[in-house]
Design a protein around this motif. Sequence first.
Motif, PDB file in Angstrom:
ATOM      1  N   ASP A 101       0.865  -1.169   0.000  1.00 11.65           N
ATOM      2  CA  ASP A 101       0.000   0.000   0.000  1.00 11.65           C
ATOM      3  C   ASP A 101       0.905   1.223   0.000  1.00 11.65           C
ATOM      4  OD1 ASP A 101      -2.479  -1.369   0.129  1.00 11.65           O
ATOM      5  OD2 ASP A 101      -2.187  -1.688   2.283  1.00 11.65           O
ATOM      6  N   TYR A 102       0.296   2.401  -0.056  1.00 12.26           N
ATOM      7  CA  TYR A 102       1.095   3.618  -0.013  1.00 12.26           C
ATOM      8  C   TYR A 102       1.797   3.768   1.328  1.00 12.26           C
ATOM      9  CZ  TYR A 102      -1.119   5.075  -4.333  1.00 12.26           C
ATOM     10  OH  TYR A 102      -1.548   5.146  -5.634  1.00 12.26           O
ATOM     11  N   GLU A 103       3.065   4.183   1.254  1.00 14.13           N
ATOM     12  CA  GLU A 103       3.897   4.382   2.444  1.00 14.13           C
ATOM     13  C   GLU A 103       5.029   5.326   2.043  1.00 14.13           C
ATOM     14  OE1 GLU A 103       5.834   1.347   5.521  1.00 14.13           O
ATOM     15  OE2 GLU A 103       6.693   1.160   3.507  1.00 14.13           O
ATOM     16  N   ASN A 104       5.160   6.428   2.747  1.00  9.63           N
ATOM     17  CA  ASN A 104       6.194   7.409   2.436  1.00  9.63           C
ATOM     18  C   ASN A 104       6.142   7.775   0.946  1.00  9.63           C
ATOM     19  OD1 ASN A 104       8.329   9.094   3.315  1.00  9.63           O
ATOM     20  ND2 ASN A 104       9.840   7.668   2.518  1.00  9.63           N
ATOM     21  N   HIS A 105       4.938   7.960   0.440  1.00 10.07           N
ATOM     22  CA  HIS A 105       4.729   8.131  -0.995  1.00 10.07           C
ATOM     23  C   HIS A 105       4.829   9.592  -1.432  1.00 10.07           C
ATOM     24  CE1 HIS A 105       0.858   8.273   1.054  1.00 10.07           C
ATOM     25  NE2 HIS A 105       0.405   9.036   0.069  1.00 10.07           N
ATOM     26  N   THR A 106       5.176   9.739  -2.711  1.00  6.97           N
ATOM     27  CA  THR A 106       5.338  11.061  -3.314  1.00  6.97           C
ATOM     28  C   THR A 106       5.055  10.961  -4.807  1.00  6.97           C
ATOM     29  OG1 THR A 106       6.857  12.916  -3.672  1.00  6.97           O
ATOM     30  CG2 THR A 106       7.827  10.720  -3.689  1.00  6.97           C
ATOM     31  N   SER A 107       4.671  12.064  -5.385  1.00  2.39           N
ATOM     32  CA  SER A 107       4.565  12.157  -6.844  1.00  2.39           C
ATOM     33  C   SER A 107       5.707  12.980  -7.415  1.00  2.39           C
ATOM     34  CB  SER A 107       3.226  12.796  -7.243  1.00  2.39           C
ATOM     35  OG  SER A 107       2.158  11.940  -6.948  1.00  2.39           O
ATOM     36  N   HIS A 108       6.570  13.484  -6.543  1.00  2.82           N
ATOM     37  CA  HIS A 108       7.668  14.346  -6.970  1.00  2.82           C
ATOM     38  C   HIS A 108       8.980  13.933  -6.313  1.00  2.82           C
ATOM     39  CE1 HIS A 108       4.750  17.001  -8.849  1.00  2.82           C
ATOM     40  NE2 HIS A 108       4.029  16.873  -7.760  1.00  2.82           N
ATOM     41  N   PRO A 109       9.492  12.730  -6.605  1.00  5.31           N
ATOM     42  CA  PRO A 109      10.773  12.349  -6.013  1.00  5.31           C
ATOM     43  C   PRO A 109      11.892  13.247  -6.541  1.00  5.31           C
ATOM     44  CG  PRO A 109      10.124  10.754  -7.682  1.00  5.31           C
ATOM     45  CD  PRO A 109       8.970  11.697  -7.504  1.00  5.31           C
ATOM     46  N   ALA A 110      12.795  13.603  -5.660  1.00  8.38           N
ATOM     47  CA  ALA A 110      13.943  14.433  -6.021  1.00  8.38           C
ATOM     48  C   ALA A 110      15.002  13.586  -6.728  1.00  8.38           C
ATOM     49  CB  ALA A 110      14.524  15.068  -4.752  1.00  8.38           C
ATOM     50  N   PRO A 111      15.943  14.214  -7.402  1.00  2.00           N
ATOM     51  CA  PRO A 111      17.020  13.444  -8.023  1.00  2.00           C
ATOM     52  C   PRO A 111      17.696  12.516  -7.012  1.00  2.00           C
ATOM     53  CG  PRO A 111      17.097  15.708  -8.776  1.00  2.00           C
ATOM     54  CD  PRO A 111      16.061  15.650  -7.679  1.00  2.00           C
ATOM     55  N   GLY A 112      17.824  11.257  -7.397  1.00  2.00           N
ATOM     56  CA  GLY A 112      18.468  10.261  -6.543  1.00  2.00           C
ATOM     57  C   GLY A 112      17.552   9.588  -5.546  1.00  2.00           C
ATOM     58  N   GLN A 113      16.264   9.944  -5.508  1.00  3.06           N
ATOM     59  CA  GLN A 113      15.317   9.287  -4.602  1.00  3.06           C
ATOM     60  C   GLN A 113      14.621   8.147  -5.351  1.00  3.06           C
ATOM     61  OE1 GLN A 113      12.665  12.319  -3.078  1.00  3.06           O
ATOM     62  NE2 GLN A 113      14.103  12.857  -1.469  1.00  3.06           N
ATOM     63  N   LEU A 114      14.903   6.926  -4.951  1.00  3.32           N
ATOM     64  CA  LEU A 114      14.273   5.770  -5.579  1.00  3.32           C
ATOM     65  C   LEU A 114      12.890   5.561  -4.989  1.00  3.32           C
ATOM     66  CD1 LEU A 114      17.528   5.095  -5.494  1.00  3.32           C
ATOM     67  CD2 LEU A 114      16.699   3.064  -6.645  1.00  3.32           C
ATOM     68  N   ALA A 115      11.925   5.293  -5.862  1.00  2.00           N
ATOM     69  CA  ALA A 115      10.540   5.125  -5.422  1.00  2.00           C
ATOM     70  C   ALA A 115       9.883   4.037  -6.260  1.00  2.00           C
ATOM     71  CB  ALA A 115       9.774   6.437  -5.556  1.00  2.00           C
ATOM     72  N   ILE A 116       9.078   3.199  -5.612  1.00  2.00           N
ATOM     73  CA  ILE A 116       8.381   2.123  -6.314  1.00  2.00           C
ATOM     74  C   ILE A 116       6.886   2.423  -6.371  1.00  2.00           C
ATOM     75  CG2 ILE A 116       8.183   0.689  -4.226  1.00  2.00           C
ATOM     76  CD1 ILE A 116       8.428  -1.783  -6.094  1.00  2.00           C
ATOM     77  N   TYR A 117       6.339   2.313  -7.571  1.00  2.06           N
ATOM     78  CA  TYR A 117       4.885   2.332  -7.732  1.00  2.06           C
ATOM     79  C   TYR A 117       4.474   0.864  -7.738  1.00  2.06           C
ATOM     80  CZ  TYR A 117       0.251   2.687  -9.675  1.00  2.06           C
ATOM     81  OH  TYR A 117      -1.102   2.572  -9.863  1.00  2.06           O
ATOM     82  N   PRO A 118       3.634   0.450  -6.776  1.00  3.01           N
ATOM     83  CA  PRO A 118       3.355  -0.979  -6.609  1.00  3.01           C
ATOM     84  C   PRO A 118       2.384  -1.582  -7.616  1.00  3.01           C
ATOM     85  CG  PRO A 118       2.233   0.281  -4.911  1.00  3.01           C
ATOM     86  CD  PRO A 118       3.064   1.252  -5.690  1.00  3.01           C
ATOM     87  N   GLY A 119       1.915  -0.783  -8.553  1.00  6.59           N
ATOM     88  CA  GLY A 119       0.985  -1.306  -9.559  1.00  6.59           C
ATOM     89  C   GLY A 119      -0.441  -0.942  -9.201  1.00  6.59           C
ATOM     90  N   GLY A 120      -1.299  -1.060 -10.177  1.00  7.23           N
ATOM     91  CA  GLY A 120      -2.701  -0.701  -9.996  1.00  7.23           C
ATOM     92  C   GLY A 120      -3.234  -0.173 -11.305  1.00  7.23           C
TER      93      GLY A 120
END
Length: 144
Positions: free
Chosen positions: A60-79
């Motif tokens: 589920d969403y956790e520490n989520h963002t739509s604007h990660p900064a350069p070098g911030q890895l983020a996973i969209y879990p699907g949907g």
Amino acid sequence: MGTLRIEVGDLHFTARWETDAPRTIEAIKRMLPIESSLIHCRWTGESTWIPFGDFRPGLDYENHTSHPAPGQLAIYPGGISECEIFFPYGGCTTSSKVGQLAANHFASVIGIGSDDDWAGRLREMGRRTLWEGAQPIRIFELDD
């Protein structure tokens, strides 16, 4: 908690886990090592991504963002779009062809020493994926 090593061809990065995303970190650790192709984003801006298709890590969403900064890895879990890891090198908004997405920020690139130009390597990673195409990527955890 260990650190991550990220290798994009001959460009190497070190990243620290984001403690505000413990469930996401556990899911990513189960996926390691990740060996795939890194491609330039189509909808997101100055970012690259690793597509995982129909795979769902059960997050589920956790520490989520739509604007990660350069070098911030983020996973969209699907949907509404496929599961993917974003690896931005500049300004971006996590998106797909159906609109804006929120992704779980789980790790951030860090410098090793005062003269580590990791931001310059990120820009080169972006240039290569944009102008040369998909690049090999490997992500694994280092022992502390």
